[in-house]
Design a protein around this motif. Structure first.
Motif, PDB file in Angstrom:
ATOM      1  N   ASN A 179       0.811  -1.223   0.000  1.00 57.21           N
ATOM      2  CA  ASN A 179       0.000   0.000   0.000  1.00 57.21           C
ATOM      3  C   ASN A 179       0.840   1.266   0.000  1.00 57.21           C
ATOM      4  O   ASN A 179       0.395   2.317  -0.462  1.00 57.21           O
ATOM      5  CB  ASN A 179      -0.910   0.016   1.228  1.00 57.21           C
ATOM      6  CG  ASN A 179      -2.219  -0.699   0.984  1.00 57.21           C
ATOM      7  OD1 ASN A 179      -2.366  -1.415  -0.006  1.00 57.21           O
ATOM      8  ND2 ASN A 179      -3.165  -0.523   1.881  1.00 57.21           N
ATOM      9  N   ASP A 182       1.395   1.892  -3.660  1.00 59.65           N
ATOM     10  CA  ASP A 182       0.242   1.744  -4.556  1.00 59.65           C
ATOM     11  C   ASP A 182      -0.600   3.016  -4.519  1.00 59.65           C
ATOM     12  O   ASP A 182      -1.622   3.106  -3.834  1.00 59.65           O
ATOM     13  CB  ASP A 182      -0.591   0.535  -4.136  1.00 59.65           C
ATOM     14  CG  ASP A 182      -1.741   0.256  -5.098  1.00 59.65           C
ATOM     15  OD1 ASP A 182      -1.895   1.016  -6.083  1.00 59.65           O
ATOM     16  OD2 ASP A 182      -2.485  -0.711  -4.857  1.00 59.65           O
ATOM     17  N   HIS A 185      -4.565   2.952  -5.533  1.00 58.55           N
ATOM     18  CA  HIS A 185      -5.595   2.486  -4.609  1.00 58.55           C
ATOM     19  C   HIS A 185      -5.949   3.561  -3.584  1.00 58.55           C
ATOM     20  O   HIS A 185      -7.065   3.583  -3.051  1.00 58.55           O
ATOM     21  CB  HIS A 185      -5.145   1.180  -3.922  1.00 58.55           C
ATOM     22  CG  HIS A 185      -4.722   1.338  -2.500  1.00 58.55           C
ATOM     23  ND1 HIS A 185      -3.495   1.847  -2.141  1.00 58.55           N
ATOM     24  CD2 HIS A 185      -5.379   1.053  -1.340  1.00 58.55           C
ATOM     25  CE1 HIS A 185      -3.412   1.870  -0.813  1.00 58.55           C
ATOM     26  NE2 HIS A 185      -4.536   1.392  -0.306  1.00 58.55           N
ATOM     27  N   TYR A 188      -8.703   5.367  -5.340  1.00 58.50           N
ATOM     28  CA  TYR A 188      -9.884   4.591  -5.727  1.00 58.50           C
ATOM     29  C   TYR A 188     -10.577   3.961  -4.523  1.00 58.50           C
ATOM     30  O   TYR A 188     -11.812   3.943  -4.453  1.00 58.50           O
ATOM     31  CB  TYR A 188      -9.485   3.509  -6.725  1.00 58.50           C
ATOM     32  CG  TYR A 188     -10.649   2.958  -7.499  1.00 58.50           C
ATOM     33  CD1 TYR A 188     -11.202   3.676  -8.565  1.00 58.50           C
ATOM     34  CD2 TYR A 188     -11.208   1.732  -7.170  1.00 58.50           C
ATOM     35  CE1 TYR A 188     -12.280   3.181  -9.279  1.00 58.50           C
ATOM     36  CE2 TYR A 188     -12.285   1.228  -7.883  1.00 58.50           C
ATOM     37  CZ  TYR A 188     -12.820   1.954  -8.937  1.00 58.50           C
ATOM     38  OH  TYR A 188     -13.888   1.462  -9.637  1.00 58.50           O
ATOM     39  N   VAL A 189      -9.816   3.443  -3.572  1.00 60.57           N
ATOM     40  CA  VAL A 189     -10.414   2.765  -2.425  1.00 60.57           C
ATOM     41  C   VAL A 189     -10.719   3.740  -1.294  1.00 60.57           C
ATOM     42  O   VAL A 189     -11.793   3.689  -0.685  1.00 60.57           O
ATOM     43  CB  VAL A 189      -9.479   1.638  -1.914  1.00 60.57           C
ATOM     44  CG1 VAL A 189     -10.063   0.979  -0.667  1.00 60.57           C
ATOM     45  CG2 VAL A 189      -9.261   0.600  -3.004  1.00 60.57           C
ATOM     46  N   ASP A 317      -9.430  -1.890   3.149  1.00 57.68           N
ATOM     47  CA  ASP A 317      -8.487  -2.761   2.444  1.00 57.68           C
ATOM     48  C   ASP A 317      -8.715  -4.230   2.764  1.00 57.68           C
ATOM     49  O   ASP A 317      -8.513  -5.093   1.899  1.00 57.68           O
ATOM     50  CB  ASP A 317      -7.050  -2.392   2.815  1.00 57.68           C
ATOM     51  CG  ASP A 317      -6.594  -1.085   2.188  1.00 57.68           C
ATOM     52  OD1 ASP A 317      -6.967  -0.827   1.030  1.00 57.68           O
ATOM     53  OD2 ASP A 317      -5.859  -0.328   2.854  1.00 57.68           O
ATOM     54  N   ASP A 336       0.394   2.974 -12.280  1.00 61.47           N
ATOM     55  CA  ASP A 336       0.510   2.150 -11.076  1.00 61.47           C
ATOM     56  C   ASP A 336       1.651   2.550 -10.156  1.00 61.47           C
ATOM     57  O   ASP A 336       1.737   2.046  -9.031  1.00 61.47           O
ATOM     58  CB  ASP A 336       0.672   0.674 -11.463  1.00 61.47           C
ATOM     59  CG  ASP A 336      -0.655   0.014 -11.782  1.00 61.47           C
ATOM     60  OD1 ASP A 336      -1.648   0.373 -11.129  1.00 61.47           O
ATOM     61  OD2 ASP A 336      -0.684  -0.839 -12.683  1.00 61.47           O
TER      62      ASP A 336
END
Length: 356
Positions: A179, A182, A185, A188-189, A317, A336
């Protein structure tokens, strides 16, 4: 440590992540992993737990030296844990079966009826301590440590107490530590905005450094949106120790966050979040009376808010981690970030198995 458990997933815990195919990650990467806090050891006297697939015990002697050892007596194989009568007396671990006594080097130093056999010695683990957090080394095939954890960060009266959250879920420490690189994410998350890496990823042996800025909007009492501008610097030392320096610029708040995943049995991990806040003498922004609270209470409240926010992120997560499978090599896109570099960094923690 305070404990918060996620709901138990309906999966077969005897199978490790990716166990169905060639992308299997070995469940116990080499490195330093959290065992307990010194405060817990002093309070409980003797702790037994499953750690890195092993049953271990941990205690402190009267001089404050910590021992982490396998929970099996070398005499006749009794468990040494408190559930079966193991205890610490005068700083020595006493076996409940025949009363053999062991010091914090693991050596048997006394028995009730005969001289202590020199061959009776516990398997002990190398330990390190950072601000009361006790870590032990897990080496592939039992080999000794060949890199170390960092020294303690600067401390002083301006830093408050460390707060804790603990979650247990199906996962792997390589996936949780990913994480930190990343970036996609985070948007997005977790809904972070304006996530921007700062500089390049730094890798030096077992040390990895990742820096990024982001903005976060949080609604207060359902009526007001507050915007936070945050800079984060993640210092990663292996897959069991991540230390994040956080600066929230609109309040001028400085905080520390430790993200400490430890494999339990090869299927589940215990993830400990530890947070510490520096005092905020003059908050740059008024937040629900923050400026009128006593300094100690202000620190405690903001640290609680910080840990609650991080715990909520982790729970978001966990929903993904518990069902995801490691893929090697990953099919990456240009957005990414340095996931490929991170995967190459991770290979060193599996010395007997090359991984992508």
């Amino acid at each position: 440590m305070a404990s918060t458990r996620s709901s138990e997933p309906q999966v077969d815990f005897t199978r490790g992540p990716g166990a169905d195919g060639p992308d299997h990650l070995p469940p116990f990467p080499e490195g330093w992993y959290l065992v307990e806090t010194r405060e817990s050891l002093l309070r409980e006297k003797l702790i037994e737990k499953t750690w890195m697939g092993e049953e271990i015990v941990a205690w402190c002697d009267e001089e404050g030296r910590v021992c982490v050892a396998d929970s099996i007596c070398p005499h006749l194989g009794s468990s040494l844990g408190p559930d079966v009568g193991g205890k610490v007396c005068n700083g020595r671990l006493v076996c409940p079966f025949h009363g053999f006594e062991f010091d914090t080097t693991g050596q048997c130093v006394a028995t009730p009826n005969a001289p202590a056999p020199r061959a009776a010695k516990l398997k002990v683990y190398e330990t390190r301590e950072i601000l009361g957090l006790v870590f032990a080394w897990f080496g592939n095939g039992g080999r000794p440590s060949h890199w170390d954890l960092p020294g303690e960060p600067p401390t002083g009266a301006e830093w408050g107490e460390i707060g804790f959250r603990t979650l247990r879920f199906r996962g792997h420490p390589q996936e949780t530590a990913e994480n930190s690189v990343d970036v996609g994410h985070l948007r997005y998350v977790h809904g972070y905005d304006k996530v921007n890496p700062v500089g390049s990823l730094t890798v030096d042996g077992a040390y990895l450094k990742s820096c990024f800025d982001f903005r976060r909007v949080r609604r207060i009492l359902g009526v007001k949106d507050l915007v936070y501008e945050i800079s984060a610097v993640a210092h990663i030392h292996g897959l069991g120790y991540s230390f994040v320096e956080i600066h929230e610029k609109t309040i001028d708040m400085h905080a520390r966050l430790w993200v400490l995943p430890t494999p339990v049995d090869g299927s589940v991990i215990d993830l400990v979040l530890a947070g510490q806040l520096r005092e905020i003498p003059k908050p740059r922004r008024f937040i629900s009376g923050l400026g009128f609270l006593p300094m100690t209470l202000r620190q405690r409240l903001m640290n609680h808010i910080l840990l609650s926010a991080q715990e909520q992120d982790v729970l978001q997560d966990v929903v993904i981690w518990e069902k995801k499978r490691h893929r090697s090599p990953p099919r990456l896109c240009r957005a990414d970030g340095p996931i490929g570099a991170y995967r190459r960094y991770c290979r060193q923690f599996y010395p007997e198995q090359p991984l992508g």
